[in-house]
Design a protein around this motif. Structure first.
Motif, PDB file in Angstrom:
ATOM      1  N   SER A   1       1.118  10.997   0.825  1.00  0.00           N
ATOM      2  CA  SER A   1       1.608  12.137   1.608  1.00  0.00           C
ATOM      3  C   SER A   1       2.174  13.219   0.695  1.00  0.00           C
ATOM      4  O   SER A   1       2.491  14.309   1.149  1.00  0.00           O
ATOM      5  CB  SER A   1       2.702  11.642   2.561  1.00  0.00           C
TER       6      SER A   1
ATOM      7  N   SER B   1       7.789  13.786   4.611  1.00  0.00           N
ATOM      8  CA  SER B   1       7.594  14.804   5.650  1.00  0.00           C
ATOM      9  C   SER B   1       8.754  15.793   5.640  1.00  0.00           C
ATOM     10  O   SER B   1       8.653  16.893   6.168  1.00  0.00           O
ATOM     11  CB  SER B   1       7.526  14.172   7.032  1.00  0.00           C
TER      12      SER B   1
ATOM     13  N   GLY C   1       0.795  -1.226   0.000  1.00  0.00           N
ATOM     14  CA  GLY C   1       0.000   0.000   0.000  1.00  0.00           C
ATOM     15  C   GLY C   1       0.824   1.272   0.000  1.00  0.00           C
ATOM     16  O   GLY C   1       2.063   1.234   0.004  1.00  0.00           O
ATOM     17  N   ARG C   2       0.077   2.359   0.003  1.00  0.00           N
ATOM     18  CA  ARG C   2       0.722   3.668  -0.051  1.00  0.00           C
ATOM     19  C   ARG C   2      -0.199   4.691   0.615  1.00  0.00           C
ATOM     20  O   ARG C   2      -1.399   4.725   0.317  1.00  0.00           O
ATOM     21  CB  ARG C   2       0.957   4.027  -1.539  1.00  0.00           C
TER      22      ARG C   2
ATOM     23  N   GLY D   1      12.217   6.239  -1.963  1.00  0.00           N
ATOM     24  CA  GLY D   1      11.944   5.304  -0.858  1.00  0.00           C
ATOM     25  C   GLY D   1      10.624   4.583  -1.069  1.00  0.00           C
ATOM     26  O   GLY D   1      10.502   3.382  -0.822  1.00  0.00           O
TER      27      GLY D   1
ATOM     28  N   ALA E   1       8.166  -1.909   4.134  1.00  0.00           N
ATOM     29  CA  ALA E   1       9.339  -1.604   4.958  1.00  0.00           C
ATOM     30  C   ALA E   1       8.994  -1.975   6.403  1.00  0.00           C
ATOM     31  O   ALA E   1       7.820  -2.068   6.781  1.00  0.00           O
ATOM     32  CB  ALA E   1       9.715  -0.136   4.836  1.00  0.00           C
TER      33      ALA E   1
HETATM   34  P1  ATP Z   1       6.460   9.309   3.994  1.00  0.00           P
HETATM   35  O1  ATP Z   1       6.793   9.856   5.335  1.00  0.00           O
HETATM   36  O2  ATP Z   1       7.486   9.573   2.999  1.00  0.00           O
HETATM   37  O3  ATP Z   1       5.080   9.623   3.512  1.00  0.00           O
HETATM   38  P2  ATP Z   1       5.421   6.787   4.661  1.00  0.00           P
HETATM   39  O4  ATP Z   1       6.064   5.625   5.381  1.00  0.00           O
HETATM   40  O5  ATP Z   1       4.319   7.499   5.369  1.00  0.00           O
HETATM   41  O6  ATP Z   1       6.537   7.743   4.165  1.00  0.00           O
HETATM   42  P3  ATP Z   1       3.781   5.288   2.947  1.00  0.00           P
HETATM   43  O7  ATP Z   1       3.187   5.690   1.670  1.00  0.00           O
HETATM   44  O8  ATP Z   1       2.871   5.117   4.126  1.00  0.00           O
HETATM   45  O9  ATP Z   1       4.917   6.310   3.281  1.00  0.00           O
HETATM   46  O10 ATP Z   1       4.603   3.973   2.733  1.00  0.00           O
HETATM   47  C1  ATP Z   1       4.404   3.111   1.639  1.00  0.00           C
HETATM   48  C2  ATP Z   1       5.434   2.021   1.733  1.00  0.00           C
HETATM   49  O11 ATP Z   1       6.723   2.580   1.451  1.00  0.00           O
HETATM   50  C3  ATP Z   1       5.534   1.377   3.125  1.00  0.00           C
HETATM   51  O12 ATP Z   1       5.839   0.009   2.997  1.00  0.00           O
HETATM   52  C4  ATP Z   1       6.691   2.129   3.713  1.00  0.00           C
HETATM   53  O13 ATP Z   1       7.263   1.429   4.778  1.00  0.00           O
HETATM   54  C5  ATP Z   1       7.604   2.264   2.499  1.00  0.00           C
HETATM   55  N1  ATP Z   1       8.596   3.329   2.624  1.00  0.00           N
HETATM   56  C6  ATP Z   1       8.376   4.635   2.895  1.00  0.00           C
HETATM   57  N2  ATP Z   1       9.543   5.304   2.966  1.00  0.00           N
HETATM   58  C7  ATP Z   1      10.531   4.386   2.708  1.00  0.00           C
HETATM   59  C8  ATP Z   1      11.972   4.450   2.638  1.00  0.00           C
HETATM   60  N3  ATP Z   1      12.630   5.580   2.824  1.00  0.00           N
HETATM   61  N4  ATP Z   1      12.637   3.310   2.342  1.00  0.00           N
HETATM   62  C9  ATP Z   1      11.996   2.140   2.129  1.00  0.00           C
HETATM   63  N5  ATP Z   1      10.650   2.024   2.186  1.00  0.00           N
HETATM   64  C10 ATP Z   1       9.926   3.123   2.484  1.00  0.00           C
END
Ligand code: ATP
Length: 449
Positions: A144, A332, A140-141, A151, A289
Motif C-alpha cells: 500500500s 492509508s 504476507g504484505r 506496524g 495481526a
Molecule cells: P495498511 O493500511 O497500512 O496498508 P494493511 O493491514 O493493509 O495496512 P498489509 O500489508 O495488508 O497492511 O498487512 C501486512 C501484515 O501487517 C498483516 O498481518 C497486517 O495485519 C499487519 N499489520 C498492518 N498494520 C499493522 C499494525 N499497525 N500493527 C500490527 N500489525 C499490522
C-alpha cells in the motif's frame, strides 16, 4: 452442522478403506463422490440461509476487518471482544512456556509481552513439532506504500524469530493484486510498490535458503496447482458469505469476490508443489495481526472439504496510530505512521506529535502520574524497547509521576531511530540478485531434512 458433515466424511473414508472386489471398489468410490457432492451442497445451502452477520460499521462499537480497524467515539480496542467475536483462543502462559521449551530459547518480546495474544490450533502445531513433524510459515504484505511502516514490521520481525527458532520454511505472499483492487492502483504501480516492499522484507533478515517470496501478479497464473486450489476454494464459498465476511457490496468491483481465495491457498502446501516436493499434508502456521483472521476463518472452513489441513494462526494486537489508541498505524493515513525510511528528524517530529498520557502540567503529573493506557510513546516502547528492566523502570517512574512525557518521547525517538537506522543499512545491502534468489521457485528444506 459442520461437525456432522466432517463426521460423515470420515465414516465414508472408513467404509472405503475396507477391501473388496475391484467392481465393488469402483462402486464405493462413486458413492463416496456422490455423498461428498451432496455434503458440499448442504453446506453451501446452509450458508445461503445463514449469511455471517454483516452489521454496518456505524452500528458496531468496534470494527476489526482486513480493511477497517476502528472504535466508536475514540474508544480502545477491546481484544477480549475480538477473540469472542472471531472465535479464536487467547495465548496463555503455558503455551508460551511450551514454545520456549521446544525452541530452547526465550520467547520473543512480542510473545512475552502479550502482543501476539491469540491463536488457532497453535497447540496442535506444537504437538506435531514435538513428534518431529514439520510445518511451514506463511505471512504476507499488501503493498500500500513504497516503504513499510513500523506496524508492518511487527509480523515480519516475529516471523523471522519463528523461522529461526523452529528452523522451518516460510512463504511470503505479496498481494499486489489486492491493493490494485482495493486502492485502485494500476497493476504496474502496484507491482512496483511490491518490488520495493520485497527489499524491505528481505532486510528483516530472513534465511534465503528457507524463504520463498512471491507476488500474486508475478506467480499465481504460472503455478497451475495454486490456481487449481483457488478455484476449489471459490467453489466452496458462496457469494453471500464472501460479501458478509469482507463487507463487499453489490456496487463493489467483482474482483473483490475472487481475491480472498488468493490469500487463502498459500495455507495449503499443495499450492507449492516445487517448494514442498509434492507434500500436500504439511501443516501451516500463519503469523499476522488479528485483522487478517476473517481470511483464514474462511480458509479453515473450506480446508476439510478439500481434505487439507486447517492452517493454524498466531495473531497480534495492533501497533496503534501515532495520534491515538483508536485504530492501527496504517498506510492509508500517512500521519498515523512512522515509516522505516523516515529520517531521524521525521521520527523526532512524529514522536513529539504522538498522543500522550502525561498530565497537562507538571504538578498534576507529579501528583497523578501518566495514564500509560493512553500513552502512545510508552506503548511503542513496549513493542520496541527490548530491555525488560528498562521498560519496567519507565513504566514505574512515568506511571507514578517521577518521569515526564518529554523524557519518554526522547527515549522512544532514540529507540526508533536505531531500529530504522539498522533497517536502512540492511536494506542498502539488498541487491537485485538477492531479490531474485528469494523469489526463485525451488525446494525449501527444513530442520527435519
Ligand atoms: P495498511 O493500511 O497500512 O496498508 P494493511 O493491514 O493493509 O495496512 P498489509 O500489508 O495488508 O497492511 O498487512 C501486512 C501484515 O501487517 C498483516 O498481518 C497486517 O495485519 C499487519 N499489520 C498492518 N498494520 C499493522 C499494525 N499497525 N500493527 C500490527 N500489525 C499490522
Amino acid at each position: 452442522m459442520e461437525k456432522m458433515v466432517e463426521t460423515t466424511r470420515r465414516l465414508v473414508d472408513e467404509l472405503i478403506s475396507s477391501t473388496d472386489t475391484p467392481r465393488e471398489e469402483t462402486r464405493k468410490h462413486e458413492i463416496k463422490h456422490e455423498i461428498n457432492r451432496l455434503l458440499d451442497e448442504m453446506l453451501l445451502s446452509l450458508e445461503k440461509r445463514e449469511p455471517e452477520s454483516s452489521s454496518s460499521p456505524e452500528e458496531e462499537e468496534q470494527v476489526v476487518t482486513p480493511f477497517v480497524v476502528s472504535v466508536k467515539d475514540g474508544g480502545k480496542i477491546d481484544y477480549d471482544k475480538v477473540i469472542e467475536k472471531f472465535g479464536c483462543k487467547r495465548i496463555d502462559e503455558s503455551l508460551i512456556d511450551r514454545v520456549e521449551r521446544l525452541t530452547c530459547r526465550k520467547a520473543h518480546v512480542f510473545l512475552r509481552r502479550g502482543f501476539f495474544f491469540a491463536h488457532r490450533d497453535l497447540d496442535e502445531i506444537l504437538d506435531a513439532y514435538e513428534r518431529g513433524k514439520k510445518f511451514y510459515l506463511y505471512t504476507g504484505r499488501g503493498p500500500s506504500s513504497e516503504s513499510l511502516h513500523l506496524g508492518h514490521l511487527i509480523p515480519f520481525m516475529f516471523t523471522k524469530y519463528l523461522q529461526e527458532a523452529f528452523k522451518v520454511p516460510l512463504v511470503i505472499q505479496i498481494t499486489d493484486d489486492e491493493k490494485c483492487i482495493w486502492k485502485s492502483l494500476e497493476p504496474k504501480d502496484s507491482r512496483k510498490l511490491g518490488t520495493e516492499n520485497v527489499k524491505d522484507i528481505i532486510a528483516c533478515g530472513f534465511d534465503v535458503t528457507k524463504t520463498f517470496i512471491f507476488s500474486n501478479f508475478g506467480t499465481v497464473g504460472g503455478c497451475s496447482k495454486f490456481y487449481e486450489n483457488m478455484v476449489e476454494v471459490g467453489k466452496r464459498v458462496t457469494v453471500n458469505k464472501m460479501m458478509a465476511t469482507y463487507g463487499i457490496t453489490g456496487e463493489d468491483p467483482a474482483a473483490k469476490i475472487s481475491f480472498p481465495a488468493v490469500q487463502a491457498v498459500p495455507s495449503f502446501s499443495s499450492s507449492f508443489p516445487d517448494l514442498f516436493l509434492g507434500n500436500d499434508k504439511l501443516p501451516c502456521l500463519i503469523p499476522c495481526a488479528i485483522d487478517q483472521d476473517p481470511y483464514f476463518r474462511m480458509t479453515r472452513d473450506v480446508a476439510p472439504r478439500l481434505k487439507y489441513i486447517k492452517p493454524a494462526l498466531i495473531e497480534s494486537k495492533f501497533l496503534p496510530a501515532l495520534r491515538g489508541k483508536n485504530g492501527k498505524m496504517s498506510a492509508s493515513d500517512a500521519n498515523s505512521a512512522i515509516y522505516i525510511n523516515d529520517s531521524a528528524e521525521d521520527i523526532k517530529r512524529k514522536v513529539n506529535s504522538a498522543v500522550t498520557g502525561g498530565r497537562d502540567n507538571l504538578e498534576d503529573q507529579i501528583k497523578y502520574g501518566a495514564n500509560l493506557e493512553e500513552d502512545i510513546p510508552f506503548q511503542y516502547l513496549s513493542f520496541f524497547l527490548e530491555d525488560d528492566a528498562e521498560l519496567e523502570h519507565i513504566k514505574k517512574e512515568y506511571g507514578e509521576g517521577r518521569m515526564q512525557s518529554g523524557e519518554v518521547k526522547k527515549r522512544l525517538t532514540q529507540v526508533l531511530t536505531e531500529v530504522v537506522e539498522r533497517h536502512r543499512k540492511a536494506r542498502a545491502a539488498v541487491t537485485e540478485e538477492m531479490v531474485d534468489a528469494f523469489m526463485a521457485v525451488r525446494h525449501l528444506p527444513s530442520k527435519f531434512e
